[in-house]
Design a protein around this motif. Structure first.
Motif, PDB file in Angstrom:
ATOM      1  N   ARG A   1      41.699  41.211  51.425  1.00 22.63           N
ATOM      2  CA  ARG A   1      41.694  41.106  52.873  1.00 22.63           C
ATOM      3  C   ARG A   1      41.411  39.662  53.295  1.00 22.63           C
ATOM      4  NH1 ARG A   1      37.468  43.438  55.364  1.00 22.63           N
ATOM      5  NH2 ARG A   1      37.245  44.909  53.658  1.00 22.63           N
ATOM      6  N   ARG A   2      40.424  39.053  52.656  1.00 25.07           N
ATOM      7  CA  ARG A   2      40.036  37.690  53.019  1.00 25.07           C
ATOM      8  C   ARG A   2      41.148  36.675  52.772  1.00 25.07           C
ATOM      9  NH1 ARG A   2      35.084  35.862  53.586  1.00 25.07           N
ATOM     10  NH2 ARG A   2      35.587  34.029  52.314  1.00 25.07           N
ATOM     11  N   HIS A   3      41.977  36.965  51.762  1.00 27.99           N
ATOM     12  CA  HIS A   3      43.037  35.999  51.433  1.00 27.99           C
ATOM     13  C   HIS A   3      44.411  36.491  51.857  1.00 27.99           C
ATOM     14  CE1 HIS A   3      40.510  33.165  49.159  1.00 27.99           C
ATOM     15  NE2 HIS A   3      39.789  34.255  48.889  1.00 27.99           N
ATOM     16  N   SER A   4      44.443  37.536  52.720  1.00 27.19           N
ATOM     17  CA  SER A   4      45.689  38.092  53.207  1.00 27.19           C
ATOM     18  C   SER A   4      46.665  38.415  52.079  1.00 27.19           C
ATOM     19  CB  SER A   4      46.367  37.121  54.194  1.00 27.19           C
ATOM     20  OG  SER A   4      45.500  36.870  55.252  1.00 27.19           O
ATOM     21  N   VAL A   5      46.134  39.110  51.104  1.00 26.98           N
ATOM     22  CA  VAL A   5      46.989  39.573  50.009  1.00 26.98           C
ATOM     23  C   VAL A   5      47.242  41.059  50.245  1.00 26.98           C
ATOM     24  CG1 VAL A   5      47.121  39.959  47.517  1.00 26.98           C
ATOM     25  CG2 VAL A   5      46.038  37.886  48.416  1.00 26.98           C
ATOM     26  N   ALA A   6      48.470  41.479  50.016  1.00 30.15           N
ATOM     27  CA  ALA A   6      48.808  42.878  50.232  1.00 30.15           C
ATOM     28  C   ALA A   6      47.913  43.772  49.379  1.00 30.15           C
ATOM     29  CB  ALA A   6      50.276  43.127  49.867  1.00 30.15           C
ATOM     30  N   PRO A   7      47.438  44.906  49.932  1.00 34.12           N
ATOM     31  CA  PRO A   7      46.528  45.773  49.188  1.00 34.12           C
ATOM     32  C   PRO A   7      47.124  46.239  47.860  1.00 34.12           C
ATOM     33  CG  PRO A   7      46.636  46.426  51.483  1.00 34.12           C
ATOM     34  CD  PRO A   7      47.701  45.375  51.291  1.00 34.12           C
ATOM     35  N   ASP A   8      48.484  46.357  47.818  1.00 38.79           N
ATOM     36  CA  ASP A   8      49.060  46.851  46.572  1.00 38.79           C
ATOM     37  C   ASP A   8      49.538  45.717  45.667  1.00 38.79           C
ATOM     38  OD1 ASP A   8      50.964  46.044  48.307  1.00 38.79           O
ATOM     39  OD2 ASP A   8      52.393  47.666  47.845  1.00 38.79           O
ATOM     40  N   ASP A   9      49.147  44.485  45.973  1.00 40.28           N
ATOM     41  CA  ASP A   9      49.585  43.348  45.156  1.00 40.28           C
ATOM     42  C   ASP A   9      48.596  43.120  44.009  1.00 40.28           C
ATOM     43  OD1 ASP A   9      50.424  41.059  44.018  1.00 40.28           O
ATOM     44  OD2 ASP A   9      50.608  39.922  45.902  1.00 40.28           O
ATOM     45  N   ASN A  10      49.028  43.477  42.778  1.00 42.26           N
ATOM     46  CA  ASN A  10      48.113  43.353  41.641  1.00 42.26           C
ATOM     47  C   ASN A  10      48.124  41.970  41.018  1.00 42.26           C
ATOM     48  OD1 ASN A  10      47.304  46.005  41.863  1.00 42.26           O
ATOM     49  ND2 ASN A  10      49.036  46.736  40.624  1.00 42.26           N
ATOM     50  N   ARG A  11      49.021  41.109  41.484  1.00 39.90           N
ATOM     51  CA  ARG A  11      49.116  39.784  40.873  1.00 39.90           C
ATOM     52  C   ARG A  11      48.371  38.732  41.690  1.00 39.90           C
ATOM     53  NH1 ARG A  11      54.485  39.315  38.352  1.00 39.90           N
ATOM     54  NH2 ARG A  11      54.608  41.069  36.905  1.00 39.90           N
ATOM     55  N   GLY A  12      48.261  38.984  43.001  1.00 35.84           N
ATOM     56  CA  GLY A  12      47.630  38.004  43.877  1.00 35.84           C
ATOM     57  C   GLY A  12      46.160  37.817  43.541  1.00 35.84           C
ATOM     58  N   ILE A  13      45.441  38.904  43.460  1.00 36.62           N
ATOM     59  CA  ILE A  13      44.052  38.869  43.008  1.00 36.62           C
ATOM     60  C   ILE A  13      43.995  39.718  41.754  1.00 36.62           C
ATOM     61  CG2 ILE A  13      41.658  39.411  43.565  1.00 36.62           C
ATOM     62  CD1 ILE A  13      42.721  37.329  45.403  1.00 36.62           C
ATOM     63  N   ARG A  14      43.501  39.118  40.678  1.00 38.07           N
ATOM     64  CA  ARG A  14      43.504  39.867  39.422  1.00 38.07           C
ATOM     65  C   ARG A  14      42.070  40.185  39.017  1.00 38.07           C
ATOM     66  NH1 ARG A  14      48.441  37.551  36.050  1.00 38.07           N
ATOM     67  NH2 ARG A  14      48.141  39.656  35.236  1.00 38.07           N
ATOM     68  N   SER A  15      41.935  41.190  38.161  1.00 38.61           N
ATOM     69  CA  SER A  15      40.576  41.549  37.747  1.00 38.61           C
ATOM     70  C   SER A  15      40.597  42.175  36.360  1.00 38.61           C
ATOM     71  CB  SER A  15      39.970  42.546  38.738  1.00 38.61           C
ATOM     72  OG  SER A  15      40.669  43.773  38.651  1.00 38.61           O
ATOM     73  N   PHE A  16      39.466  42.129  35.763  1.00 37.46           N
ATOM     74  CA  PHE A  16      39.275  42.804  34.473  1.00 37.46           C
ATOM     75  C   PHE A  16      37.933  43.501  34.523  1.00 37.46           C
ATOM     76  CE2 PHE A  16      37.226  42.794  30.301  1.00 37.46           C
ATOM     77  CZ  PHE A  16      38.152  43.525  29.577  1.00 37.46           C
ATOM     78  N   ASN A  17      37.924  44.761  34.133  1.00 37.25           N
ATOM     79  CA  ASN A  17      36.681  45.523  34.171  1.00 37.25           C
ATOM     80  C   ASN A  17      36.343  45.992  32.763  1.00 37.25           C
ATOM     81  OD1 ASN A  17      34.540  47.181  34.666  1.00 37.25           O
ATOM     82  ND2 ASN A  17      35.457  48.142  36.479  1.00 37.25           N
ATOM     83  N   MET A  18      35.220  45.496  32.248  1.00 33.49           N
ATOM     84  CA  MET A  18      34.839  45.835  30.871  1.00 33.49           C
ATOM     85  C   MET A  18      34.566  47.323  30.719  1.00 33.49           C
ATOM     86  SD  MET A  18      34.689  44.322  28.119  1.00 33.49           S
ATOM     87  CE  MET A  18      34.091  44.467  26.457  1.00 33.49           C
ATOM     88  N   ALA A  19      34.255  47.981  31.828  1.00 34.83           N
ATOM     89  CA  ALA A  19      33.984  49.411  31.754  1.00 34.83           C
ATOM     90  C   ALA A  19      35.189  50.179  31.220  1.00 34.83           C
ATOM     91  CB  ALA A  19      33.594  49.937  33.126  1.00 34.83           C
ATOM     92  N   MET A  20      36.366  49.576  31.371  1.00 31.99           N
ATOM     93  CA  MET A  20      37.591  50.250  30.925  1.00 31.99           C
ATOM     94  C   MET A  20      37.609  50.419  29.398  1.00 31.99           C
ATOM     95  SD  MET A  20      40.029  51.503  32.653  1.00 31.99           S
ATOM     96  CE  MET A  20      41.579  52.276  32.246  1.00 31.99           C
ATOM     97  N   PRO A  21      37.594  49.309  28.641  1.00 39.35           N
ATOM     98  CA  PRO A  21      37.527  49.500  27.191  1.00 39.35           C
ATOM     99  C   PRO A  21      36.239  50.180  26.749  1.00 39.35           C
ATOM    100  CG  PRO A  21      37.382  47.177  27.752  1.00 39.35           C
ATOM    101  CD  PRO A  21      37.724  47.902  29.004  1.00 39.35           C
ATOM    102  N   ALA A  22      35.151  49.934  27.461  1.00 43.28           N
ATOM    103  CA  ALA A  22      33.887  50.558  27.091  1.00 43.28           C
ATOM    104  C   ALA A  22      34.006  52.078  27.189  1.00 43.28           C
ATOM    105  CB  ALA A  22      32.770  50.060  27.992  1.00 43.28           C
ATOM    106  N   LYS A  23      34.736  52.501  28.231  1.00 43.40           N
ATOM    107  CA  LYS A  23      34.919  53.934  28.417  1.00 43.40           C
ATOM    108  C   LYS A  23      35.717  54.523  27.251  1.00 43.40           C
ATOM    109  CE  LYS A  23      36.958  56.794  31.897  1.00 43.40           C
ATOM    110  NZ  LYS A  23      37.603  56.744  33.213  1.00 43.40           N
TER     111      LYS A  23
END
Ligand SMILES: Nc1ncnc2c1ncn2[C@@H]1O[C@H](COP(=O)(O)OP(=O)(O)OP(=O)(O)O)[C@@H](O)[C@H]1O
Ligand SMILES: [Mg+2]
Lengths: 412, 233
Positions: free
Chosen positions: A246-268
């Motif tokens: 929202r702060r950077h006016s990136v589309a909510p469904d845009d997975n490339r504009g803001i990227r993330s990695f969550n360690m909980a994923m492999p941990a799970k």
């Protein structure tokens, strides 16, 4: 009592085969159970080890290039995160335990007395090493708030960098190294085994110093987060992404504009694997134990049957039912506990031997490390076998002790 | 010493019930040497087992050395057996995994006698039956006569009041039989009450009193003698 024990030992010695068979059944059950538990733990330790020094709940967020047109802006717009994003997250999103921004350059030259090494250069705030709380510092100290406040020219370096710059035996702490041609003092050496050593090919300096040296201003390249305990990491990640987009006016469904990695994923995933391993081990272990229990019960029943005649003779000579029953039960308890203890000792011994062999050979098996046993489980298993052995013997022993001696002696 | 009155014993197997002892009245005094005779299946062993508190009876009363032996608990029975009774069986009934001395010492173990004392007394009694040189032999290394002598030593070791022997010479030849009988007579001279079940008139004739069982009842000697003669003719 002592006399009774001698009598039992004597009987056992005179019936070697029967004693050995019973003992071996118990021994084998416990031995296999110990090995199984040990290998299971070894697998867990091995998988755990693969995670390196990372805590298992961190989340990273960084900017990328947009891939969805949004609010009249085109594609491929580069998103640069900033200090303001961190403040916004701190203020608006609950459940954040630690948040830390990081500015970095992927490749910089570090020099010391003519030697040099490439390393990732990072500017970090004080909180950063709370996210990597398990990283061991071999020498020196972690960066602290004073370093940040006073914009000190200090760095902590990874072991890979340290090895390239310094002769063995030289203490890097206190030495002055060149970082991208700026002289800085080394305050600590850390070892992070993640990324097959890649995480130790890094150099960290206070964020304030980094900003001053490289003029990065309020720019932040990566945001590190850890949720408060009890807060769902996936939920937190979603909220953070929403806010930052929202702060950077990136589309909510845009997975490339803001990227993330969550360690909980492999941990799970790994936790799922552990659950699988644990269930498997318990399944096989209980199977082994059940086999042992059935074996003991059978042998006890057969033993008492086979000895009915002997019991009759002993009763004719004046043995009370109590002395008959207690002797039989003590006998079985003795055999079971000694054999169980032997199984425990041999099982643990073998595991230790394997662990020692792996360690001294320096061999590293994939997904296997440090087999060890939960002692409580092992002792419980032995006690269970003893109790079951006694219970299994109790019924036929009581029956044998109850019938008249003449009936017992008639048995064949 | 022993007083039986109107003892009845049935063997039950399923629906069928076999009336084996049909009212035995018997009085045996302390120090008597008695034999029980009778044809096969007449109930001799059954009677002896009841006398030895090894088996129960269904009706009547039994007093052993002043103690009533009726509806005893197994523990009380064990004490009676241990204190008052010594057994000698036709098939010896030695424990196969214990040597001669240890077999003899076993009843003392159940009396709570210490190991040293047990071994000492066991050796004494083995010497009495003439087997002191065989004390470390296992039962399967002994002849039939030797086994029976070990069994007698074992029956004597607790100094019981009454010795009960069920065909003690049944598995032995005539010479060994004579040796065993001499042993019994020697023990009898020491003051023991001895009851021997036997088929052999030779054995019975060496006892002071013969009790004949026929069809679950005690009959007088004369009647049986007549019957014997009738069968002989
Ligand atoms: N356990 C038993 N169950 C059923 N019947 C039995 C049992 N023991 C003995 N009998 C029966 O009781 C009767 C008496 O048996 P017992 O052994 O007392 O005879 P016995 O006089 O000792 O004979 P023998 O001289 O052959 O030893 C026999 O008919 C036998 O079949
Ligand atoms: Mg008989």
């Amino acid at each position: 009592m002592f006399d009774g024990l001698q009598e039992i030992l004597y009987t056992l010695r005179q019936n070697k085969l029967r004693t050995l068979l019973t003992a071996f059944g118990v021994f084998w059950g416990i031995f296999m159970l110990i090995l199984l538990l040990g290998f299971g733990r070894g697998m867990q330790n091995g998988v755990m080890d693969d995670f390196g020094s990372d805590v298992l709940d961190f989340i990273i967020v960084w900017g990328g290039d947009t891939s969805v047109a949004y609010r009249g802006m085109g594609l491929a717009r580069h998103i640069q995160l900033g200090q303001a994003d961190i403040e916004a997250i701190k203020n608006q999103i609950p459940g954040v335990r630690i948040i830390s921004g990081e500015s970095s350059t992927s490749n910089g030259k570090v020099t010391f007395e003519g030697k040099n090494s490439n390393a990732g250069i990072h500017g970090i705030p004080d909180e950063y090493f709370k996210i990597k709380e398990d990283v061991p510092f071999n020498f020196g100290r972690k960066p602290n708030q004073l370093d940040v406040d006073e914009i000190r020219k200090v760095v902590v370096i990874g072991t890979v960098v340290a090895e390239r710059l310094f002769e063995p035996g030289v203490d890097p702490v206190g030495q002055e190294v060149g970082v991208k041609d700026v002289v800085m003092t080394v305050t600590g050496v850390f070892y992070d085994k993640g990324n097959r050593g890649g995480n130790s090919e890094q150099v960290f300096m206070p964020l304030s110093t980094y900003r001053k040296l490289y003029g990065s201003g309020e720019r932040i390249d990566m945001i590190w987060l850890r949720p408060e305990s009890g807060v769902d990491g996936f939920e937190l990640e979603k909220n953070v992404l929403e806010l930052v987009k929202r702060r950077h006016s990136v589309a909510p469904d845009d997975n490339r504009g803001i990227r993330s990695f969550n360690m909980a994923m492999p941990a799970k995933r790994v936790n799922g694997l552990f659950t699988g391993i644990t269930v498997f081990i318990w399944f096989v272990g209980l199977g082994t134990l059940t086999a042992g229990i059935v074996g003991i019960s059978n042998i006890m029943i057969i033993t008492v049957k086979e000895r009915t005649r002997e019991i009759g003779i002993r009763k004719a000579l004046g043995a009370t039912p109590f002395s008959i029953v207690s002797t039989l039960l003590l006998e079985s308890a003795l055999v079971t506990s000694v054999a169980g203890y032997m199984g425990l000792v041999f099982g643990v011994g073998l595991l230790e031997l394997i662990a020692f062999g792996l360690r001294s050979a320096g061999a590293k098996l994939p997904y296997f490390m440090n087999p060890e046993v939960d002692f409580q489980v092992a002792i419980t298993a032995i006690l269970l076998l003893i109790v079951v052995g006694i219970l299994a013997g109790l019924m036929p022993a009581v029956r044998a002790a109850k019938i008249t001696p003449i009936e017992a002696m008639r048995a064949e | 010493m022993i007083r039986l009155s109107d003892i009845h014993k049935y063997y039950r197997s399923g629906e069928q019930s076999l009336h084996v002892l049909k009212g035995i009245d018997l009085h045996i005094q302390e120090g008597e040497l008695v034999s029980i005779m009778g044809s096969s299946g007449s109930g001799k062993s059954t009677l002896l087992n009841i006398l030895g508190v090894l088996d129960s009876y269904d009706q009547g009363s039994y007093a052993l050395a002043g103690h009533s032996v009726t509806n005893l608990r197994e523990t009380q029975a064990a004490h009676l057996r241990n204190k008052f009774l010594g057994f000698v069986f036709q098939s010896f009934n030695l424990l196969p995994f214990k040597n001669a001395a240890e077999n003899v010492a076993l009843p003392l173990y159940y009396q709570g006698v210490g190991r040293k004392e047990r071994n000492y007394r066991a050796e004494q009694y083995l010497e009495m039956v003439g087997l002191s040189d065989r004390k470390h032999f296992m039962p399967n290394q002994l002849s039939g006569g030797q086994k029976q002598r070990v069994a007698i030593a074992r029956a004597l070791v607790c100094k019981p009041k009454v010795i009960l022997a069920d065909e003690p010479t049944g598995a032995l030849d005539s010479r060994t039989t004579q040796e065993i009988m001499s042993l019994f007579k020697e023990v009898h001279r020491l003051g023991n009450t001895i009851i021997i079940v036997t088929h052999e008139p030779d054995v019975a004739n060496q006892t002071h009193r013969q009790i004949y069982l026929k069809d679950g009842r005690v009959t007088t000697a004369d009647q049986v003698h007549l019957q014997h003669e009738a069968v002989a003719i």
